[in-house]
Motif scaffolding. Structure first.
Motif, PDB file in Angstrom:
ATOM      1  N   ASN A  21      46.475 126.146  17.970  1.00 30.86           N
ATOM      2  CA  ASN A  21      46.325 124.700  18.110  1.00 30.86           C
ATOM      3  C   ASN A  21      44.907 124.302  18.521  1.00 30.86           C
ATOM      4  O   ASN A  21      44.442 123.210  18.203  1.00 30.86           O
ATOM      5  CB  ASN A  21      47.336 124.149  19.116  1.00 30.86           C
ATOM      6  CG  ASN A  21      48.738 124.096  18.526  1.00 30.86           C
ATOM      7  OD1 ASN A  21      48.910 123.836  17.341  1.00 30.86           O
ATOM      8  ND2 ASN A  21      49.753 124.366  19.342  1.00 30.86           N
ATOM      9  N   HIS A  62      49.574 120.253  14.562  1.00 26.15           N
ATOM     10  CA  HIS A  62      50.211 121.092  15.574  1.00 26.15           C
ATOM     11  C   HIS A  62      50.963 122.231  14.893  1.00 26.15           C
ATOM     12  O   HIS A  62      51.490 122.078  13.792  1.00 26.15           O
ATOM     13  CB  HIS A  62      51.188 120.232  16.393  1.00 26.15           C
ATOM     14  CG  HIS A  62      51.884 120.987  17.494  1.00 26.15           C
ATOM     15  ND1 HIS A  62      51.250 121.373  18.652  1.00 26.15           N
ATOM     16  CD2 HIS A  62      53.172 121.423  17.609  1.00 26.15           C
ATOM     17  CE1 HIS A  62      52.107 122.010  19.425  1.00 26.15           C
ATOM     18  NE2 HIS A  62      53.284 122.058  18.818  1.00 26.15           N
ATOM     19  N   ILE A  63      50.998 123.378  15.557  1.00 24.79           N
ATOM     20  CA  ILE A  63      51.829 124.499  15.115  1.00 24.79           C
ATOM     21  C   ILE A  63      52.560 125.058  16.326  1.00 24.79           C
ATOM     22  O   ILE A  63      52.030 125.024  17.454  1.00 24.79           O
ATOM     23  CB  ILE A  63      50.990 125.603  14.424  1.00 24.79           C
ATOM     24  CG1 ILE A  63      51.899 126.641  13.761  1.00 24.79           C
ATOM     25  CG2 ILE A  63      50.037 126.269  15.404  1.00 24.79           C
ATOM     26  CD1 ILE A  63      51.160 127.624  12.874  1.00 24.79           C
ATOM     27  N   GLU A  64      53.766 125.523  16.105  1.00 23.62           N
ATOM     28  CA  GLU A  64      54.542 126.066  17.226  1.00 23.62           C
ATOM     29  C   GLU A  64      55.451 127.177  16.727  1.00 23.62           C
ATOM     30  O   GLU A  64      55.977 127.114  15.605  1.00 23.62           O
ATOM     31  CB  GLU A  64      55.383 124.955  17.872  1.00 23.62           C
ATOM     32  CG  GLU A  64      56.119 125.410  19.125  1.00 23.62           C
ATOM     33  CD  GLU A  64      56.768 124.243  19.860  1.00 23.62           C
ATOM     34  OE1 GLU A  64      57.484 124.501  20.841  1.00 23.62           O
ATOM     35  OE2 GLU A  64      56.552 123.090  19.447  1.00 23.62           O
ATOM     36  N   PHE A  65      55.624 128.197  17.561  1.00 25.57           N
ATOM     37  CA  PHE A  65      56.576 129.266  17.274  1.00 25.57           C
ATOM     38  C   PHE A  65      57.844 129.034  18.097  1.00 25.57           C
ATOM     39  O   PHE A  65      57.775 128.903  19.317  1.00 25.57           O
ATOM     40  CB  PHE A  65      55.994 130.637  17.627  1.00 25.57           C
ATOM     41  CG  PHE A  65      54.848 131.053  16.758  1.00 25.57           C
ATOM     42  CD1 PHE A  65      55.058 131.505  15.466  1.00 25.57           C
ATOM     43  CD2 PHE A  65      53.540 130.997  17.241  1.00 25.57           C
ATOM     44  CE1 PHE A  65      53.993 131.888  14.668  1.00 25.57           C
ATOM     45  CE2 PHE A  65      52.479 131.381  16.459  1.00 25.57           C
ATOM     46  CZ  PHE A  65      52.705 131.827  15.160  1.00 25.57           C
ATOM     47  N   VAL A  66      58.994 129.006  17.430  1.00 26.66           N
ATOM     48  CA  VAL A  66      60.285 128.872  18.109  1.00 26.66           C
ATOM     49  C   VAL A  66      61.049 130.180  17.897  1.00 26.66           C
ATOM     50  O   VAL A  66      61.427 130.514  16.772  1.00 26.66           O
ATOM     51  CB  VAL A  66      61.097 127.689  17.552  1.00 26.66           C
ATOM     52  CG1 VAL A  66      62.439 127.597  18.270  1.00 26.66           C
ATOM     53  CG2 VAL A  66      60.310 126.394  17.692  1.00 26.66           C
ATOM     54  N   GLN A  97      43.552 121.948  14.651  1.00 29.32           N
ATOM     55  CA  GLN A  97      43.714 120.492  14.690  1.00 29.32           C
ATOM     56  C   GLN A  97      42.581 119.790  13.941  1.00 29.32           C
ATOM     57  O   GLN A  97      41.408 120.072  14.142  1.00 29.32           O
ATOM     58  CB  GLN A  97      43.775 119.992  16.132  1.00 29.32           C
ATOM     59  CG  GLN A  97      44.266 118.555  16.237  1.00 29.32           C
ATOM     60  CD  GLN A  97      44.595 118.168  17.668  1.00 29.32           C
ATOM     61  OE1 GLN A  97      43.997 118.695  18.599  1.00 29.32           O
ATOM     62  NE2 GLN A  97      45.551 117.274  17.855  1.00 29.32           N
ATOM     63  N   SER A 119      53.470 132.025  23.234  1.00 24.87           N
ATOM     64  CA  SER A 119      52.793 130.849  23.762  1.00 24.87           C
ATOM     65  C   SER A 119      51.277 130.973  23.632  1.00 24.87           C
ATOM     66  O   SER A 119      50.585 130.013  23.280  1.00 24.87           O
ATOM     67  CB  SER A 119      53.184 130.646  25.229  1.00 24.87           C
ATOM     68  OG  SER A 119      52.531 129.535  25.766  1.00 24.87           O
ATOM     69  N   THR A 154      50.310 130.412  20.032  1.00 28.22           N
ATOM     70  CA  THR A 154      50.446 128.988  19.717  1.00 28.22           C
ATOM     71  C   THR A 154      49.256 128.200  20.232  1.00 28.22           C
ATOM     72  O   THR A 154      48.663 127.381  19.517  1.00 28.22           O
ATOM     73  CB  THR A 154      51.750 128.433  20.326  1.00 28.22           C
ATOM     74  OG1 THR A 154      52.872 129.102  19.749  1.00 28.22           O
ATOM     75  CG2 THR A 154      51.874 126.941  20.073  1.00 28.22           C
ATOM     76  N   ASN A 155      48.889 128.447  21.499  1.00 24.24           N
ATOM     77  CA  ASN A 155      47.779 127.714  22.098  1.00 24.24           C
ATOM     78  C   ASN A 155      46.461 128.000  21.382  1.00 24.24           C
ATOM     79  O   ASN A 155      45.640 127.095  21.169  1.00 24.24           O
ATOM     80  CB  ASN A 155      47.648 128.067  23.586  1.00 24.24           C
ATOM     81  CG  ASN A 155      48.828 127.558  24.400  1.00 24.24           C
ATOM     82  OD1 ASN A 155      49.498 126.611  24.004  1.00 24.24           O
ATOM     83  ND2 ASN A 155      49.077 128.197  25.546  1.00 24.24           N
ATOM     84  N   ASN A 198      58.691 124.233   7.915  1.00 25.25           N
ATOM     85  CA  ASN A 198      59.147 125.385   8.702  1.00 25.25           C
ATOM     86  C   ASN A 198      59.104 126.655   7.861  1.00 25.25           C
ATOM     87  O   ASN A 198      59.382 126.627   6.666  1.00 25.25           O
ATOM     88  CB  ASN A 198      60.593 125.165   9.175  1.00 25.25           C
ATOM     89  CG  ASN A 198      60.740 123.896   9.993  1.00 25.25           C
ATOM     90  OD1 ASN A 198      59.881 123.556  10.771  1.00 25.25           O
ATOM     91  ND2 ASN A 198      61.853 123.201   9.790  1.00 25.25           N
ATOM     92  N   ALA A 248      58.139 129.315  12.530  1.00 23.17           N
ATOM     93  CA  ALA A 248      56.827 128.689  12.674  1.00 23.17           C
ATOM     94  C   ALA A 248      56.946 127.260  12.165  1.00 23.17           C
ATOM     95  O   ALA A 248      57.325 127.023  11.020  1.00 23.17           O
ATOM     96  CB  ALA A 248      55.774 129.454  11.877  1.00 23.17           C
TER      97      ALA A 248
END
Length: 356
Positions: free
Chosen positions: A194, A148-152, A198, A187, A190-191, A172, A161
């Motif tokens: 992902n 998983h990867i996500e941007f905050v 994966q 978003s 990110t989508n 991070n 990241a």
């Protein structure tokens, strides 16, 4: 242990010559000093005059096996002589039971450490203490598969990241945001990531995103595309996806035998070599070239050639026999090879077993 091919002229040495050569080398390995004909005459079981011994020593010198460090001195082995001795005379057997138990106990105690790094540091310390040389362990961490990867978002110009691997590791990185990027674009990026990362390693994910560049352009707007590129690029820079760490313990042991200014210079070169990242990768390459213990004497090993040191190294592996790293002992050329080779071999086996 790998053996070099012994030249025919060395195989044909008669028993007297081999005995004299062996005693010269054994004296050097135990005391570090040259040995003369008079001393050899007293040591040999058969009655040989110093003059006869000097003739045999002259023949050995002509073969490049021994040399005189200065006029009127006795003889010491050359690097070629040490290699011949290691390949032709040393019989590597099993470790004595007490040393085997000592290594098992210390490695298992180190295995209770909170981290793999602490465990490997303990293994390096064990090799140093038992060998009286410097113990070294090179650890590598192959990149795991991604989950998983996500941007905050942190503020208008930066985001964190967050990368999560399948085995639960979390890393991070701070990335700079393109001007005007929106939460929906974060978003969207990110989508998209992902959906494509994966189950892949980082290098595989980068290759896949690069391969789909035209498709990405069609699916994302320019700012989201920039985020996708930056989100993977921020984890770049590792050699072939492997993080390496060299752990060295017992450098002080190498200072105990220093006898001259040239020895200080030799050690300075060695310590400098041990600090370079290139050295770590070369050391891993040495271990990966073949299974089992490998011995490098002096300039045979380009990595430490300036320091003239000897290296005894063995790989340690995972359950699939993939090399995870290497461990060994480095020190002066007069290491106790017969004792240290099985020590390094057994320690590598134990480390492999505990890391599975």
């Amino acid at each position: 242990m790998k053996h070099a091919t012994i030249p025919d002229e060395l195989k044909s040495l008669d028993e007297r010559s081999r005995d004299i050569f062996r005693r010269i080398v054994e004296t050097y390995l135990s005391e570090g000093d040259p040995v003369g004909s008079a001393n050899l005459s007293r040591q040999l079981p058969q009655s040989l005059s110093p003059a006869t011994i000097r003739t045999i020593m002259s023949d050995l010198e002509h073969l490049g096996l021994i040399y005189s460090p200065h006029i009127s001195a006795g003889r010491m082995p050359t690097q070629s002589g040490l290699r011949f001795f290691v390949d032709a005379f040393i019989e590597v057997g099993d470790l004595p039971e007490d040393e085997r138990k000592a290594i098992e106990t210390q490695v298992e105690e180190a295995g209770h450490s909170q981290s793999v790094e602490q465990f490997l540091t303990g293994a390096s310390q064990i090799l140093s203490g038992l060998s009286r040389g410097a113990g070294l362990v090179l650890s590598t961490k192959n990149e795991g598969t991604l989950k998983h990867i996500e941007f905050v978002r942190l503020d208008s110009s930066r985001a964190m990241a967050v990368l999560v691997t399948q085995n639960g590791d979390v890393e991070n990185r701070i990335v700079n945001l393109p001007e005007g990027v929106t939460l929906s674009q974060l978003s969207e990026a990110t989508n998209f990531l992902n959906a494509h990362i994966q189950g892949r390693t980082l290098s595989e994910a980068k290759a896949e995103i690069s391969r789909q560049r035209e498709e990405t352009k069609a699916a994302l707007d320019e700012l989201s595309q920039h985020l996708v590129d930056q989100g993977l690029a921020v984890w770049g820079g590792e050699d072939q996806g492997r993080k390496t760490q060299l752990i060295v313990r017992g450098r002080g042991n190498l200072l105990e035998d220093v006898k001259a200014a040239e020895d200080i210079e030799r050690l300075r070169h060695l310590f400098d070599d041990l600090e370079t990242r290139e050295s770590m990768m070369q050391l891993l390459d040495l271990a990966e070239e073949g299974s089992g213990v490998r011995i490098f004497i002096g300039s045979e090993n380009k990595l430490f050639s300036l320091s003239g040191s000897s290296l005894i190294v063995a790989p340690y592996c995972d359950s699939n026999q993939h090399v995870l790293g290497a461990l060994g002992v480095i020190g002066p050329t007069r290491l106790n090879y017969a004792r240290i080779v099985p020590m390094v071999d057994y320690t590598a086996q134990l480390v492999s077993r505990l890391l599975k």
